[in-house]
Scaffold this active site. Structure first.
Site, PDB file in Angstrom:
ATOM      1  CG  HIS A  77     -22.079  -1.114  14.554  1.00 62.69           C
ATOM      2  ND1 HIS A  77     -21.627   0.154  14.280  1.00 62.69           N
ATOM      3  CD2 HIS A  77     -23.119  -1.333  13.724  1.00 62.69           C
ATOM      4  CE1 HIS A  77     -22.351   0.684  13.306  1.00 62.69           C
ATOM      5  NE2 HIS A  77     -23.265  -0.204  12.959  1.00 62.69           N
ATOM      6  CD  GLU A 124     -33.441   1.064  14.961  1.00 60.40           C
ATOM      7  OE1 GLU A 124     -32.830   0.470  14.057  1.00 60.40           O
ATOM      8  OE2 GLU A 124     -33.627   2.299  14.980  1.00 60.40           O
TER       9      GLU A 124
END
Length: 325
Positions: free
Chosen positions: A130, A60
């Protein structure tokens, strides 16, 4: 007009943006032939080629850094972070580089074309890695814009506006609504203004404000309250940075009551900023303390997700308590 779910609206917006401007580039983990984990970029590589829609390594920080570099040299990157929970390794790149690019140069260069898309929030039994809602971290950062749609119509119009806005933007997409939310969406190109809230429903007794997936619960709570004779005004903030203080203050000046709801934990959540600003502006109009209905100050649970998330019943109870204060 066409019937689309929120995911299709995002894909349609990306398709239009790429067709309209050859500098628009989609990048991220598995966004190419696979279309991303939620298929938001499906068929874009087939249509526009590997040079304009391509996979990145699973990093990321690297995705954000590469996207910043692309934007700095004139491209219009739309980078996907697979889940908002994974955005934290890119935090330094976003708040220390992207947000400050224009300011540190005295407006001589910028990363105006940068958009970071990422699905956020709970409701899909994703557990603690998540399901998070990290929007408030970025709302503390001057130089960024933070946008959160709640309907397919908003998703398309706001994403097109974000891609074309001359500022770096974080675009949080409510993953619970990707396929659950459907609506009529214009097939043509259109934009919705950033920084402007939407008054979804007018009312007289209390103002309810939220963004993203939480708007669905507010609508249900308002219907429950209506059966009790309570008239609720619903406001969808849509953009958190900058947020539409004027529209919300006007509503609270009329109703005298306010409930703010979000999925993120209570402490440090963006509701706190809204509460502080509105009590400064509307203190003499308030009939009751401003109420927050939020997630809990714990890591996001798996088996207790329903207990953690604010829902229509929690909002309904807050409405009754605030109106009867």
């Amino acid at each position: 007009m066409a019937t689309m779910n929120l995911l299709q609206a995002v894909n349609n917006a990306l398709d239009i943006a790429m067709a309209d401007n050859r500098r628009v580039i989609c990048l991220g983990e598995d966004v190419g032939k696979f279309g991303g984990v939620f298929r938001a970029t499906s068929h874009l590589q087939e249509k526009y080629g590997r040079e304009r829609c391509f996979n990145t390594p699973l990093t990321e920080q690297g995705i954000a850094g590469f996207a910043i570099g692309l934007a700095a040299q004139g491209s219009v990157p739309v980078a996907e972070i697979q889940f908002a929970d994974y955005i934290f390794p890119a935090f330094d790149q976003l708040v220390n580089e992207a947000a400050k690019f224009r300011y540190r140069s005295g407006n001589e260069f910028n990363v105006a074309g940068l958009t970071i898309r990422t699905p956020y929030g709970g409701g899909i039994a994703g557990g603690l890695y998540h399901s998070q809602s990290p929007e408030s971290y970025f709302c503390h950062t001057p130089g960024l814009k933070v946008v959160v749609p709640s309907t397919p119509y908003q998703a398309k119009g706001l994403l097109l506006a974000a891609i074309r806005d001359p500022n770096p933007i974080l675009f949080f997409e409510p993953k619970r609504l990707y396929r659950a939310a459907q609506g009529e969406v214009p097939e043509d190109d259109y934009e919705l203004p950033l920084g402007r809230a939407e008054v979804v429903r007018e009312g007289d007794d209390i103002t309810l404000v939220a963004w993203g997936a939480q708007m669905d619960y507010l609508r249900q709570a308002a219907e429950l309250a209506e059966a009790d004779g309570i008239s609720c005004e619903l406001i969808d903030l849509r953009t958190l940075l900058p947020w539409d203080e004027e529209t919300l203050a006007a509503s609270v000046s009329k109703t005298g009551r306010l409930i703010v709801s979000h999925e993120a934990p209570r402490t440090g959540g963006f509701a706190g900023e809204i509460c502080a600003a509105i009590q400064e502006r509307c203190f003499l109009s308030l009939e009751a303390p401003i109420c927050r209905v939020t997630g809990l100050d714990t890591p996001f649970p798996l088996v207790h997700e329903k207990e953690y998330l604010p829902d229509q019943l929690k909002v309904y109870e807050a409405i009754k308590a605030t109106v009867s204060y």
